[in-house]
Write a protein that holds these residues in place. Sequence first.
Motif, PDB file in Angstrom:
ATOM      1  N   THR A  95      -6.718  42.252 -28.352  1.00 51.02           N
ATOM      2  CA  THR A  95      -6.990  41.363 -26.970  1.00 51.02           C
ATOM      3  C   THR A  95      -7.987  40.590 -27.392  1.00 51.02           C
ATOM      4  O   THR A  95      -8.862  40.445 -27.942  1.00 51.02           O
ATOM      5  N   SER A  96      -7.772  39.353 -26.609  1.00 45.96           N
ATOM      6  CA  SER A  96      -8.501  38.154 -26.920  1.00 45.96           C
ATOM      7  C   SER A  96      -9.906  38.347 -26.966  1.00 45.96           C
ATOM      8  O   SER A  96     -10.862  37.571 -27.626  1.00 45.96           O
ATOM      9  N   ALA A  97     -10.301  38.931 -25.895  1.00 45.95           N
ATOM     10  CA  ALA A  97     -11.878  39.117 -25.188  1.00 45.95           C
ATOM     11  C   ALA A  97     -12.551  39.596 -26.584  1.00 45.95           C
ATOM     12  O   ALA A  97     -13.681  39.470 -26.567  1.00 45.95           O
ATOM     13  N   LEU A  98     -11.861  40.506 -27.393  1.00 50.72           N
ATOM     14  CA  LEU A  98     -12.781  41.305 -28.421  1.00 50.72           C
ATOM     15  C   LEU A  98     -12.366  40.727 -29.689  1.00 50.72           C
ATOM     16  O   LEU A  98     -12.565  41.493 -30.676  1.00 50.72           O
ATOM     17  N   GLU A 128      -1.168  45.875 -26.928  1.00 51.90           N
ATOM     18  CA  GLU A 128      -2.642  45.323 -26.605  1.00 51.90           C
ATOM     19  C   GLU A 128      -3.494  46.378 -25.825  1.00 51.90           C
ATOM     20  O   GLU A 128      -3.146  47.073 -24.990  1.00 51.90           O
ATOM     21  N   LEU A 129      -4.654  46.450 -26.463  1.00 56.23           N
ATOM     22  CA  LEU A 129      -5.411  47.490 -26.118  1.00 56.23           C
ATOM     23  C   LEU A 129      -4.933  49.144 -26.068  1.00 56.23           C
ATOM     24  O   LEU A 129      -5.611  49.852 -25.183  1.00 56.23           O
ATOM     25  N   ALA A 130      -3.948  49.140 -26.853  1.00 54.77           N
ATOM     26  CA  ALA A 130      -3.231  50.533 -27.147  1.00 54.77           C
ATOM     27  C   ALA A 130      -2.622  51.018 -25.554  1.00 54.77           C
ATOM     28  O   ALA A 130      -2.298  52.179 -25.446  1.00 54.77           O
ATOM     29  N   PHE A 131      -2.650  50.118 -24.563  1.00 55.86           N
ATOM     30  CA  PHE A 131      -1.917  50.690 -23.256  1.00 55.86           C
ATOM     31  C   PHE A 131      -0.247  50.457 -23.475  1.00 55.86           C
ATOM     32  O   PHE A 131       0.076  49.635 -22.474  1.00 55.86           O
ATOM     33  N   GLY A 132       0.202  50.887 -24.175  1.00 54.16           N
ATOM     34  CA  GLY A 132       1.677  50.768 -24.081  1.00 54.16           C
ATOM     35  C   GLY A 132       2.330  51.416 -25.236  1.00 54.16           C
ATOM     36  O   GLY A 132       1.746  51.778 -26.349  1.00 54.16           O
ATOM     37  N   ILE A 133       3.550  51.411 -25.303  1.00 45.54           N
ATOM     38  CA  ILE A 133       4.392  52.262 -26.463  1.00 45.54           C
ATOM     39  C   ILE A 133       5.408  51.469 -27.154  1.00 45.54           C
ATOM     40  O   ILE A 133       6.375  52.062 -27.834  1.00 45.54           O
ATOM     41  N   THR A 134       5.219  49.919 -26.879  1.00 45.09           N
ATOM     42  CA  THR A 134       6.250  49.244 -27.647  1.00 45.09           C
ATOM     43  C   THR A 134       5.764  48.419 -28.784  1.00 45.09           C
ATOM     44  O   THR A 134       6.460  47.894 -29.620  1.00 45.09           O
ATOM     45  N   SER A 135       4.312  48.154 -28.929  1.00 40.06           N
ATOM     46  CA  SER A 135       3.696  47.279 -29.687  1.00 40.06           C
ATOM     47  C   SER A 135       4.075  45.721 -29.700  1.00 40.06           C
ATOM     48  O   SER A 135       4.191  44.948 -30.790  1.00 40.06           O
ATOM     49  N   SER A 140      -2.193  35.674 -28.363  1.00 40.79           N
ATOM     50  CA  SER A 140      -1.458  34.581 -29.489  1.00 40.79           C
ATOM     51  C   SER A 140      -1.658  34.793 -31.035  1.00 40.79           C
ATOM     52  O   SER A 140      -0.948  34.390 -32.033  1.00 40.79           O
ATOM     53  N   PHE A 141      -2.915  35.781 -31.344  1.00 41.34           N
ATOM     54  CA  PHE A 141      -3.025  36.086 -32.669  1.00 41.34           C
ATOM     55  C   PHE A 141      -2.497  37.408 -33.382  1.00 41.34           C
ATOM     56  O   PHE A 141      -2.249  37.562 -34.219  1.00 41.34           O
ATOM     57  N   ALA A 339      -3.189  39.236 -22.156  1.00 41.24           N
ATOM     58  CA  ALA A 339      -1.713  38.525 -22.191  1.00 41.24           C
ATOM     59  C   ALA A 339      -0.486  39.172 -22.055  1.00 41.24           C
ATOM     60  O   ALA A 339       0.353  38.578 -21.520  1.00 41.24           O
ATOM     61  N   SER A 340      -0.411  40.609 -22.247  1.00 41.14           N
ATOM     62  CA  SER A 340       0.681  41.057 -21.912  1.00 41.14           C
ATOM     63  C   SER A 340       0.926  41.572 -20.435  1.00 41.14           C
ATOM     64  O   SER A 340       0.215  42.323 -20.069  1.00 41.14           O
ATOM     65  N   PRO A 341       2.078  41.317 -19.863  1.00 39.49           N
ATOM     66  CA  PRO A 341       2.233  41.471 -18.560  1.00 39.49           C
ATOM     67  C   PRO A 341       1.986  42.954 -18.134  1.00 39.49           C
ATOM     68  O   PRO A 341       1.445  43.612 -17.320  1.00 39.49           O
TER      69      PRO A 341
END
Length: 482
Positions: A95-98, A128-135, A140-141, A339-341
């Motif tokens: 994630t961008s902030a980190l 993003e931030l490990a909050f999901g199961i699709t990767s 942007s990076f 960034a990820s909805p």
Amino acid sequence: MPADEQLALTAAQALDAMRSGRLSAEAYMTTLIARAQSQSALNALIVLDADAALAAARAIDTQRAAGAALPPLAGLPILVKDNINTAGLPTTGGTSALRDVRPAANAPSLQRLIDAGAIVLGKANLHELAFGITSTNLTSFAGAVKNPYDTSRIPGGSSGGTAAAIAARIAPAGLGTDTGGSTRVPAALCGIAGLRPSVGNGGAQRRYDDAGAVVPISHTRDTIGPMARTVADLALLDAAITGRAVAAPIGLQGLRIGIPASFWTGLDTQVAAVMIAGRSRLAAAGVVFVEVDLSGLFDLNDQVSFQVALHEPIADIPAYLAATGVSGITLADIAAGVASPDVKGAFGAILADAFGAAYPDAMQVHRPAMQALYAAYFSDHALDAAMFPTTVLPAVAIDQVNGSSTVSINGGPAVDEFGAYIRNTDPGSNAGIPGLSLFAGMTADGLPVGLELDGPLGSDQKLLAIGMAIEAVLGSAPAPAL
């Protein structure tokens, strides 16, 4: 040794080849770096630390040539999910902030692998931030990680970069993290093996202690977990992390494995076919399958899952930032930069503390009830483990717009993608018991299917032993055609 033979090596085989002198650590690392560069379109890695990895490999070769006594994993290249603190490299959490966070120290589990001789090849991409199961990471990076068996499909998550890279032969092994299925879901969809070690209620019940050294979701549920192409390789990493003996395969004859019916319903037809075929082969090898369900488990899980995972970040993320020495970044800053909805939606619930009122009952009533139900299940029926499909469906198409949305199983109505994929992995996570996903077979469409084993709290060593024995019957996934 030709490059294609090097790429085919498991961790154990690579270590044996280096110990015997058939392969140098530098040559092996050079081959894997070239593989990572040639497969960069998979977006499996956020950082490839080629120069440092090569220098470390050369140092191993120099020590070996001098006759030095080397640790058990000397020269083994590993990948590290980019939410695990790694000294000298950024730990971005995807994630961008980190993005510029550089921890001063390695997470304890990673440090033990390094002390055992493992070499960090790079940091792996993740949801993003490990909050999901699709990767499908829309920063942007990072970008969406692709499944090596079909690059239009997800690799699973949130440890999808680690899984995709291991399956693509970029590295033989690595570390992921698991909160609700994040080592096991991508292991299943990428045809490798992944372990969620025991967590229990923390403290002495927790097999790996990495508090404050991983970008967190939930201190109750989070854990680092090893990932590799074989269960035997998981056992090598687990032994180095825990300081215990390497697990050895167990005999299958007379082994009692529970079959919880509710975990076997609503399956994609191809997943069902692979699992039924595998079950038949294991029965022929002597496994005794005990048809007994975990009645009421999913109802209890519904009272624990989000109530914990979307409340604990409120305190756990600021605590991590403080422990890692990060200043000037707040929870709100992190949420604003998502960034990820799909992840942005989760952080909306976190910032509103949508589950705060339900959290006490989740922890004091419903979670203990889940733990008691599991303990009775294993003890009352004299079960060595429970077995079921890791996921109810194989890998689906990447959603480049939302990160994850909905899926259809067997042409049925659209259902929540996240909920569908964690259905079978989430309950064990909430109860804190160990879970192991390993390869079960391939669908007719050429996609891997994962088989999960859950065991009683603290039975990690036995679970690995059972997994190795099952793997000897069912085999390993073929290499993807990349």
